[in-house]
Design a protein around this motif. Structure first.
Motif, PDB file in Angstrom:
ATOM      1  N   UNK A 126       0.866  -1.184   0.000  1.00  0.00           N
ATOM      2  CA  UNK A 126       0.000   0.000   0.000  1.00  0.00           C
ATOM      3  C   UNK A 126       0.902   1.234   0.000  1.00  0.00           C
ATOM      4  N   UNK A 127       0.500   2.261  -0.747  1.00  0.00           N
ATOM      5  CA  UNK A 127       1.364   3.405  -0.989  1.00  0.00           C
ATOM      6  C   UNK A 127       0.567   4.695  -0.812  1.00  0.00           C
ATOM      7  N   UNK A 128       1.005   5.530   0.108  1.00  0.00           N
ATOM      8  CA  UNK A 128       0.308   6.790   0.394  1.00  0.00           C
ATOM      9  C   UNK A 128       0.632   7.829  -0.678  1.00  0.00           C
ATOM     10  N   UNK A 129      -0.422   8.449  -1.196  1.00  0.00           N
ATOM     11  CA  UNK A 129      -0.283   9.606  -2.074  1.00  0.00           C
ATOM     12  C   UNK A 129      -1.140  10.729  -1.505  1.00  0.00           C
ATOM     13  N   UNK A 130      -0.611  11.934  -1.566  1.00  0.00           N
ATOM     14  CA  UNK A 130      -1.380  13.108  -1.157  1.00  0.00           C
ATOM     15  C   UNK A 130      -1.121  14.215  -2.168  1.00  0.00           C
ATOM     16  N   UNK A 131      -1.949  15.252  -2.200  1.00  0.00           N
ATOM     17  CA  UNK A 131      -1.766  16.285  -3.214  1.00  0.00           C
ATOM     18  C   UNK A 131      -0.346  16.854  -3.218  1.00  0.00           C
ATOM     19  N   UNK A 132       0.255  16.886  -4.400  1.00  0.00           N
ATOM     20  CA  UNK A 132       1.580  17.477  -4.620  1.00  0.00           C
ATOM     21  C   UNK A 132       2.687  16.746  -3.856  1.00  0.00           C
ATOM     22  N   UNK A 133       2.511  15.448  -3.604  1.00  0.00           N
ATOM     23  CA  UNK A 133       3.499  14.707  -2.811  1.00  0.00           C
ATOM     24  C   UNK A 133       4.839  14.568  -3.524  1.00  0.00           C
ATOM     25  N   UNK A 134       4.870  14.851  -4.822  1.00  0.00           N
ATOM     26  CA  UNK A 134       6.138  14.776  -5.552  1.00  0.00           C
ATOM     27  C   UNK A 134       7.086  15.906  -5.153  1.00  0.00           C
ATOM     28  N   UNK A 135       6.529  17.021  -4.684  1.00  0.00           N
ATOM     29  CA  UNK A 135       7.369  18.177  -4.329  1.00  0.00           C
ATOM     30  C   UNK A 135       7.195  18.623  -2.885  1.00  0.00           C
ATOM     31  N   UNK A 136       6.242  18.032  -2.164  1.00  0.00           N
ATOM     32  CA  UNK A 136       6.018  18.401  -0.763  1.00  0.00           C
ATOM     33  C   UNK A 136       6.038  17.142   0.087  1.00  0.00           C
ATOM     34  N   UNK A 139      -2.743  12.521 -11.259  1.00  0.00           N
ATOM     35  CA  UNK A 139      -3.717  11.597 -11.819  1.00  0.00           C
ATOM     36  C   UNK A 139      -4.845  11.342 -10.827  1.00  0.00           C
ATOM     37  N   UNK A 140      -4.510  11.152  -9.560  1.00  0.00           N
ATOM     38  CA  UNK A 140      -5.522  10.883  -8.538  1.00  0.00           C
ATOM     39  C   UNK A 140      -6.411  12.094  -8.316  1.00  0.00           C
ATOM     40  N   UNK A 141      -5.840  13.298  -8.366  1.00  0.00           N
ATOM     41  CA  UNK A 141      -6.663  14.506  -8.228  1.00  0.00           C
ATOM     42  C   UNK A 141      -7.557  14.690  -9.443  1.00  0.00           C
ATOM     43  N   UNK A 142      -7.019  14.427 -10.634  1.00  0.00           N
ATOM     44  CA  UNK A 142      -7.830  14.571 -11.849  1.00  0.00           C
ATOM     45  C   UNK A 142      -9.023  13.619 -11.839  1.00  0.00           C
ATOM     46  N   UNK A 143      -8.851  12.452 -11.247  1.00  0.00           N
ATOM     47  CA  UNK A 143      -9.935  11.470 -11.185  1.00  0.00           C
ATOM     48  C   UNK A 143     -10.884  11.730 -10.007  1.00  0.00           C
ATOM     49  N   UNK A 144     -10.583  12.739  -9.204  1.00  0.00           N
ATOM     50  CA  UNK A 144     -11.423  13.063  -8.053  1.00  0.00           C
ATOM     51  C   UNK A 144     -11.249  12.104  -6.900  1.00  0.00           C
ATOM     52  N   UNK A 145     -10.104  11.440  -6.830  1.00  0.00           N
ATOM     53  CA  UNK A 145      -9.874  10.436  -5.792  1.00  0.00           C
ATOM     54  C   UNK A 145      -9.148  11.005  -4.584  1.00  0.00           C
ATOM     55  N   UNK A 146      -8.804  12.272  -4.636  1.00  0.00           N
ATOM     56  CA  UNK A 146      -8.366  12.993  -3.437  1.00  0.00           C
ATOM     57  C   UNK A 146      -8.533  14.476  -3.676  1.00  0.00           C
ATOM     58  N   UNK A 147      -8.547  15.230  -2.582  1.00  0.00           N
ATOM     59  CA  UNK A 147      -8.981  16.619  -2.602  1.00  0.00           C
ATOM     60  C   UNK A 147      -7.850  17.516  -2.069  1.00  0.00           C
ATOM     61  N   UNK A 148      -7.404  18.516  -2.857  1.00  0.00           N
ATOM     62  CA  UNK A 148      -6.367  19.429  -2.358  1.00  0.00           C
ATOM     63  C   UNK A 148      -6.885  20.473  -1.376  1.00  0.00           C
ATOM     64  N   UNK A 149      -8.225  20.649  -1.322  1.00  0.00           N
ATOM     65  CA  UNK A 149      -8.771  21.650  -0.404  1.00  0.00           C
ATOM     66  C   UNK A 149      -8.250  23.034  -0.709  1.00  0.00           C
ATOM     67  N   UNK A 150      -7.743  23.715   0.323  1.00  0.00           N
ATOM     68  CA  UNK A 150      -7.235  25.084   0.163  1.00  0.00           C
ATOM     69  C   UNK A 150      -5.718  25.104  -0.022  1.00  0.00           C
ATOM     70  N   UNK A 162      -1.932   2.992 -13.854  1.00  0.00           N
ATOM     71  CA  UNK A 162      -1.652   3.921 -12.772  1.00  0.00           C
ATOM     72  C   UNK A 162      -0.331   4.618 -13.060  1.00  0.00           C
ATOM     73  N   UNK A 163      -0.338   5.951 -12.992  1.00  0.00           N
ATOM     74  CA  UNK A 163       0.840   6.742 -13.332  1.00  0.00           C
ATOM     75  C   UNK A 163       1.786   6.940 -12.147  1.00  0.00           C
ATOM     76  N   UNK A 164       1.384   6.521 -10.956  1.00  0.00           N
ATOM     77  CA  UNK A 164       2.190   6.748  -9.745  1.00  0.00           C
ATOM     78  C   UNK A 164       2.461   8.238  -9.545  1.00  0.00           C
ATOM     79  N   UNK A 165       1.419   9.040  -9.740  1.00  0.00           N
ATOM     80  CA  UNK A 165       1.554  10.494  -9.616  1.00  0.00           C
ATOM     81  C   UNK A 165       0.277  11.059  -8.997  1.00  0.00           C
ATOM     82  N   UNK A 166       0.444  12.013  -8.095  1.00  0.00           N
ATOM     83  CA  UNK A 166      -0.712  12.569  -7.380  1.00  0.00           C
ATOM     84  C   UNK A 166      -1.669  13.295  -8.312  1.00  0.00           C
TER      85      UNK A 166
END
Length: 289
Positions: free
Chosen positions: A102-112, A276-287, A270-274
């Protein structure tokens, strides 16, 4: 560092329990344990604790970077009970938990980093974050019989939905800002999944405190921690991209021979990139921009 049991870790691993953030990873088998650990070390956790069957082998360089505790990983509610005990001993630190593969992804995890994530979340006066468990599966089961392949990973691009979460104590009225989420392999192959295991939401990121209990359905005893947003705006959410359901469906004799392929018309690589998950609506960047 290796600890013979969880009690020893709680007694002697004080350094990991005072600062955080801490990732707790339970290895149910040997599948992709090393890649899971490396992924979360790179995500920015200060400490990583592996709960594993005694004798599980790891690369030497990796074993030196983490805490290892021998644990009965197949006991009933093994992970949730362990997380509850750790949280009791480590009030105030941010924690995350998952299984191997299992692999955690969160918005912009590639740079944050994960520390950036929880620092912002804390500024919004939030003490937990909802995560969605997104099923991954190998596209070619003839080549990858256990349905696990990092290079051939696929996910469902649609088929996710939510239902109101009812409060039994209040006449089954909907709980405020709480929903039960469904989709992925547990939805498409629901005849092989007990109804109590079909939800894909998991409160996997939280701030530890004394008296807090993680329940078997991956919700907490404090109801506000189970909400997907605060009352005034949407908050960050994250995704746990997981081969766990695919592995189970392929290893269970009751489902293995009924499933020849996990791919369908809504499967995509799966692109292994956050993003893609945001574009699919599978996680939310909020503010958080």
């Amino acid at each position: 560092m290796i600890h013979p049991d969880l009690e020893t870790f709680l007694a002697k691993g004080k350094a990991a329990l005072t600062k955080g953030p801490l990732a707790v990873i339970m290895a149910e088998d040997e599948v992709e344990v090393a890649s899971t650990l490396r992924h979360h070390l790179q995500a920015g956790f200060r400490d990583v604790l592996l709960l594993a069957p005694e004798g599980l082998a790891l690369p030497t360089d990796l074993a030196e970077l983490i805490h290892i505790t021998w644990h009965d990983v197949h006991a009933e509610a093994a992970l949730t009970q362990a997380v509850t005990r750790i949280a009791e001993a480590a009030p105030g630190i941010w924690m995350y938990y998952c299984y191997n593969a299992e692999y955690l992804f969160f918005p912009f995890c590639e740079t944050r980093s994960f520390r950036d994530l929880v620092a912002f979340h804390a500024e919004e006066r939030r003490e937990a974050m909802l995560t969605y468990v997104i099923d991954l599966y190998a596209g070619d089961l003839d080549r990858f019989g256990n349905a696990v392949s990092l290079d051939d990973a696929h996910l469902d691009r649609s088929g996710y939905y939510a239902l109101a979460r009812k409060d039994e104590a209040k006449g089954w009225a909907p709980r405020e800002r709480q929903l039960d989420f469904f989709g992925g392999l547990r939805w498409r192959f629901e005849e092989h999944v007990p109804w109590t295991k079909r939800k894909i939401d998991r409160v996997a990121i939280f701030k530890a405190k004394k008296g807090l209990k993680l329940r078997p359905d991956f919700t907490f005893s404090e109801e506000e921690l189970n909400t997907f947003a605060c009352p005034w705006h949407n908050n960050l959410t994250a995704a746990v991209c997981s081969f766990r359901t695919a592995k189970a469906l392929r290893s269970n004799p009751g489902s293995r021979f009924d499933i020849q392929n996990f791919r369908w018309h809504n499967s995509i690589p799966f692109d292994w990139h956050s993003q893609q998950l945001m574009d699919l609506g599978l996680m939310e960047p909020g503010q958080w921009f």
